[in-house]
Design a protein around this motif. Sequence first.
Motif: not given
Length: 288
Positions: A182-190, A231-236
């Motif tokens: 979650e922290r890694r994906l905050a503000g990034r796409t990949w 952020a994680l589930w938005a990415y999914a």
Amino acid sequence: MTVTPLAAVPSARVAPAFRGRLGRDARSGHYAVPRRYRLHLSTACPDGLRIAVTHSLLDLAEACPVTWLPAVPDDPDGGHTALRPLYEASAHRYTGPALAPVLADDWSGRIVSTHAPDIMRDLARGFGGDGPSLYPDDTEAIEWLCVSNIDEAAQHAGRAGADEEERAAALDTLLAALGALERRLAGRTWLAGDRLTAADVELWATLVSLDTVHRHHLDAAAVHRLVDHPALWAYARRLTAHPAFGAHLDLDGIARRHHAHCRGLEAAGSAVQILDWAAHAAAGTDRI
């Protein structure tokens, strides 16, 4: 927490029987020649799903054809009867299950590999061509995080035979891994760098399993804690709408495979779906 028994059929992960590799030139024995090799996949299996997505991202339909297998293996030992001739041609007096995924050499009629990470890397290395570069340097650490800290922890957190303390510890490990992502994906796409990589394929398939398989063995409170990673589930959701991902999502097959192989107990978390995977996959199909 109410529990309902599911089918008591073993679902233990089996070590790969074959680990041949594709090489870069003819001296390797398995040279990456277009249309020499064939994949045998079931997308109801997490490894088969990962390979299918990788295959589509690399646009390998012509270079490496795919034979699609049924969601639920039809052999009593948990293998696919259609794969039995390949296994028997590849190992004298082979007595184990004929499992997918398989990368086979159509020239010899033998198996090259049944090890999903090797297959994915060799497809990218041998046939990638002008496709995306899926393996930057930091993908391995993320793949390990997905398999060890998410998949295995989720299995232990819902294991019927484990005591409450063991399940709680596994849930803590699972939530810590999701929190790091979650922290890694905050503000990034990949996950890795500024482009889609194999790490994204790995994590997406892991999240699919978390929601469609492992969630059914967790209580509702635990599932709500899994959901609390926006952020994680938005990415999914975003990846599911990508045609190379969502087009391979066989939700009915995953459910049938799970019920045929699972030895666990269904818990209250089964009623708390995290994502509407079918809707997000359909949204991506509509944009093709």
